[in-house]
Design a protein around this motif. Structure first.
Motif, PDB file in Angstrom:
ATOM      1  N   MET A  71       5.456   9.930   0.113  1.00  0.00           N
ATOM      2  CA  MET A  71       4.996   8.631  -0.388  1.00  0.00           C
ATOM      3  C   MET A  71       3.503   8.682  -0.693  1.00  0.00           C
ATOM      4  O   MET A  71       2.783   9.585  -0.252  1.00  0.00           O
ATOM      5  CB  MET A  71       5.303   7.519   0.617  1.00  0.00           C
ATOM      6  CG  MET A  71       4.535   7.609   1.919  1.00  0.00           C
ATOM      7  SD  MET A  71       4.939   6.226   3.033  1.00  0.00           S
ATOM      8  CE  MET A  71       6.666   6.562   3.368  1.00  0.00           C
ATOM      9  N   LYS A  72       3.084   7.679  -1.446  1.00  0.00           N
ATOM     10  CA  LYS A  72       1.678   7.526  -1.831  1.00  0.00           C
ATOM     11  C   LYS A  72       1.103   6.325  -1.094  1.00  0.00           C
ATOM     12  O   LYS A  72       1.661   5.236  -1.121  1.00  0.00           O
ATOM     13  CB  LYS A  72       1.583   7.315  -3.339  1.00  0.00           C
ATOM     14  CG  LYS A  72       0.221   6.926  -3.863  1.00  0.00           C
ATOM     15  CD  LYS A  72      -0.698   8.114  -3.983  1.00  0.00           C
ATOM     16  CE  LYS A  72      -1.991   7.722  -4.690  1.00  0.00           C
ATOM     17  NZ  LYS A  72      -2.925   8.848  -4.807  1.00  0.00           N
ATOM     18  N   ASP A  73      -0.035   6.555  -0.414  1.00  0.00           N
ATOM     19  CA  ASP A  73      -0.746   5.476   0.259  1.00  0.00           C
ATOM     20  C   ASP A  73      -2.006   5.186  -0.533  1.00  0.00           C
ATOM     21  O   ASP A  73      -2.901   6.017  -0.642  1.00  0.00           O
ATOM     22  CB  ASP A  73      -1.092   5.890   1.696  1.00  0.00           C
ATOM     23  CG  ASP A  73      -1.747   4.756   2.474  1.00  0.00           C
ATOM     24  OD1 ASP A  73      -2.042   3.695   1.882  1.00  0.00           O
ATOM     25  OD2 ASP A  73      -1.959   4.918   3.689  1.00  0.00           O
ATOM     26  N   TRP A  74      -2.077   3.970  -1.091  1.00  0.00           N
ATOM     27  CA  TRP A  74      -3.182   3.643  -1.999  1.00  0.00           C
ATOM     28  C   TRP A  74      -4.522   3.539  -1.276  1.00  0.00           C
ATOM     29  O   TRP A  74      -5.573   3.624  -1.924  1.00  0.00           O
ATOM     30  CB  TRP A  74      -2.887   2.324  -2.723  1.00  0.00           C
ATOM     31  CG  TRP A  74      -1.631   2.384  -3.530  1.00  0.00           C
ATOM     32  CD1 TRP A  74      -0.457   1.778  -3.253  1.00  0.00           C
ATOM     33  CD2 TRP A  74      -1.434   3.121  -4.740  1.00  0.00           C
ATOM     34  NE1 TRP A  74       0.481   2.086  -4.212  1.00  0.00           N
ATOM     35  CE2 TRP A  74      -0.101   2.904  -5.132  1.00  0.00           C
ATOM     36  CE3 TRP A  74      -2.247   3.947  -5.526  1.00  0.00           C
ATOM     37  CZ2 TRP A  74       0.444   3.478  -6.286  1.00  0.00           C
ATOM     38  CZ3 TRP A  74      -1.707   4.509  -6.672  1.00  0.00           C
ATOM     39  CH2 TRP A  74      -0.385   4.283  -7.043  1.00  0.00           C
ATOM     40  N   LYS A  75      -4.512   3.375   0.024  1.00  0.00           N
ATOM     41  CA  LYS A  75      -5.765   3.238   0.757  1.00  0.00           C
ATOM     42  C   LYS A  75      -6.111   4.467   1.603  1.00  0.00           C
ATOM     43  O   LYS A  75      -7.101   4.462   2.323  1.00  0.00           O
ATOM     44  CB  LYS A  75      -5.709   2.015   1.679  1.00  0.00           C
ATOM     45  CG  LYS A  75      -5.792   0.698   0.920  1.00  0.00           C
ATOM     46  CD  LYS A  75      -6.019  -0.460   1.872  1.00  0.00           C
ATOM     47  CE  LYS A  75      -6.245  -1.759   1.117  1.00  0.00           C
ATOM     48  NZ  LYS A  75      -6.514  -2.897   2.021  1.00  0.00           N
ATOM     49  N   ALA A  76      -5.320   5.515   1.512  1.00  0.00           N
ATOM     50  CA  ALA A  76      -5.595   6.717   2.282  1.00  0.00           C
ATOM     51  C   ALA A  76      -6.684   7.542   1.611  1.00  0.00           C
ATOM     52  O   ALA A  76      -6.924   7.425   0.393  1.00  0.00           O
ATOM     53  CB  ALA A  76      -4.322   7.549   2.442  1.00  0.00           C
ATOM     54  N   HIS A  77      -7.353   8.391   2.409  1.00  0.00           N
ATOM     55  CA  HIS A  77      -8.397   9.240   1.861  1.00  0.00           C
ATOM     56  C   HIS A  77      -7.775  10.366   1.032  1.00  0.00           C
ATOM     57  O   HIS A  77      -6.631  10.768   1.242  1.00  0.00           O
ATOM     58  CB  HIS A  77      -9.231   9.841   2.995  1.00  0.00           C
ATOM     59  CG  HIS A  77      -9.982   8.813   3.778  1.00  0.00           C
ATOM     60  ND1 HIS A  77     -11.053   8.122   3.260  1.00  0.00           N
ATOM     61  CD2 HIS A  77      -9.798   8.342   5.045  1.00  0.00           C
ATOM     62  CE1 HIS A  77     -11.515   7.276   4.170  1.00  0.00           C
ATOM     63  NE2 HIS A  77     -10.766   7.392   5.262  1.00  0.00           N
ATOM     64  N   GLY A  78      -8.529  10.893   0.123  1.00  0.00           N
ATOM     65  CA  GLY A  78      -8.058  11.991  -0.708  1.00  0.00           C
ATOM     66  C   GLY A  78      -7.027  11.523  -1.721  1.00  0.00           C
ATOM     67  O   GLY A  78      -7.154  10.428  -2.310  1.00  0.00           O
TER      68      GLY A  78
ATOM     69  N   GLU B  41       0.789  -1.225   0.000  1.00  0.00           N
ATOM     70  CA  GLU B  41       0.000   0.000   0.000  1.00  0.00           C
ATOM     71  C   GLU B  41       0.826   1.282   0.000  1.00  0.00           C
ATOM     72  O   GLU B  41       0.261   2.367  -0.153  1.00  0.00           O
ATOM     73  CB  GLU B  41      -0.937   0.015   1.231  1.00  0.00           C
ATOM     74  CG  GLU B  41      -1.910  -1.152   1.245  1.00  0.00           C
ATOM     75  CD  GLU B  41      -2.646  -1.275   2.569  1.00  0.00           C
ATOM     76  OE1 GLU B  41      -2.529  -0.323   3.382  1.00  0.00           O
ATOM     77  OE2 GLU B  41      -3.299  -2.305   2.802  1.00  0.00           O
ATOM     78  N   CYS B  42       2.136   1.187   0.183  1.00  0.00           N
ATOM     79  CA  CYS B  42       3.001   2.371   0.261  1.00  0.00           C
ATOM     80  C   CYS B  42       3.959   2.414  -0.933  1.00  0.00           C
ATOM     81  O   CYS B  42       4.586   1.406  -1.272  1.00  0.00           O
ATOM     82  CB  CYS B  42       3.811   2.370   1.558  1.00  0.00           C
ATOM     83  SG  CYS B  42       2.796   2.467   3.050  1.00  0.00           S
TER      84      CYS B  42
END
Length: 292
Positions: free
Chosen positions: A71-78, A54-55
């Motif tokens: 970093m990019k979190d694929w399950k984070a909001h926005g 996810e990161c």
């Protein structure tokens, strides 16, 4: 209360005497397994698994003495963009813009990702909240054991030994529950120790239930030897019964002789007549005013 105590003891036994599966086989997961209770470890294990799928690191900037990893979190909001501020050394510092540690006292997947990136093998002590650990219970034994020893250090050690005895008993039961023969051997040994304690007469008698509850809520037992207090005008129960019997006898006498009138009846009747005369005088004065 009994159900809550049972669930607490059950969960504590599972956390201390069983080993969960290590999916990632990382040193961070092994460290979390040793530190946290089972339910908290499950949360941290999910965060560690999230570092794999996810990161995604995007950019690393150096701003002495810190490193800032975007970093990019694929399950984070926005948009899922986050930043971790990290400093490696003897005093490891890691701060994430998701602020999960500040809210819950548990590290997030983004900080674990940076720990793996820079080969941090153990969770720093500053990021381990004591309330989530397995060893939080021994320090609360003041409410369970009343151990009399000299000095605070000896008192602490005695409580640690008492807790270790409890945990040893739970460990034996958990591992021998399916081995009935060895379980009987442990039971017999414990009975021998109990008989030895009884012979030495070092067992403490159990306090009455009322005394245990009164100490718990801070209530002092009233002195029952003191005479009862009677509020003014009420009288005792014996006086009330005597008055009731007197009224019954008076009613029977009036039935036999209706002309019998005692002093109390005369006072009531004279009082009624006086009130009636006063009301007549008031009506006469009203008529006089109208005539004028």
């Amino acid at each position: 209360m009994d159900i809550q105590r049972f669930n607490h003891r059950k969960n504590d036994h599972i956390s201390r005497n069983t080993v969960p599966d290590n999916f990632s086989e990382s040193t961070l997961e092994d460290d979390a397994m040793k530190i946290y209770t089972r339910s908290i470890f499950a949360d941290q294990q999910a965060e560690l698994q999230g570092t794999l799928s996810e990161c995604l690191p995007i950019e690393t900037k150096i701003e002495e003495p810190f490193l800032k990893i975007s970093m990019k979190d694929w399950k984070a909001h926005g948009d899922g963009l986050l930043e971790v501020c990290f400093k490696k050394g003897e005093d490891v510092i890691a701060l994430c813009t998701c602020r999960r540690f500040e809210q819950y006292g548990l590290l997030c997947k983004h900080i674990y990702f940076v720990f793996k990136m820079f080969k941090v093998k153990e969770i720093p002590n500053k990021y381990v909240m004591r309330r989530w650990t397995k060893d939080v219970v021994p320090n609360d034994l003041n409410n369970t054991f009343d151990i009399t020893v000299d000095g605070d250090d000896a008192h602490k050690k005695a409580k640690e030994v008492a807790y270790e005895i409890m945990q040893t008993g739970e460990y034996l039961i958990g591992n021998l529950i399916k081995d009935f023969d060895h379980l009987l051997i442990v039971r017999d040994r414990m009975r021998e120790m109990k008989e030895m304690v009884d012979e030495l007469r070092i067992t403490k008698p159990i306090d009455p239930k009322f005394d245990r509850y009164s100490r718990l809520i801070g209530y002092e037992k009233p002195n029952t030897d003191d005479p009862p207090t009677v509020l003014k005008g009420e009288g005792t129960a014996a006086d009330k019964v005597a008055n009731k019997e007197g009224r019954k006898r008076r009613a029977i006498q009036l039935e036999k002789d209706p002309n019998l009138v005692d002093e109390e009846d005369e006072e009531v009747e004279t009082g009624d007549e006086e009130e009636f005369e006063e009301s007549d005088e008031a009506e006469d004065s009203d008529f006089e005013c109208e005539d004028e």
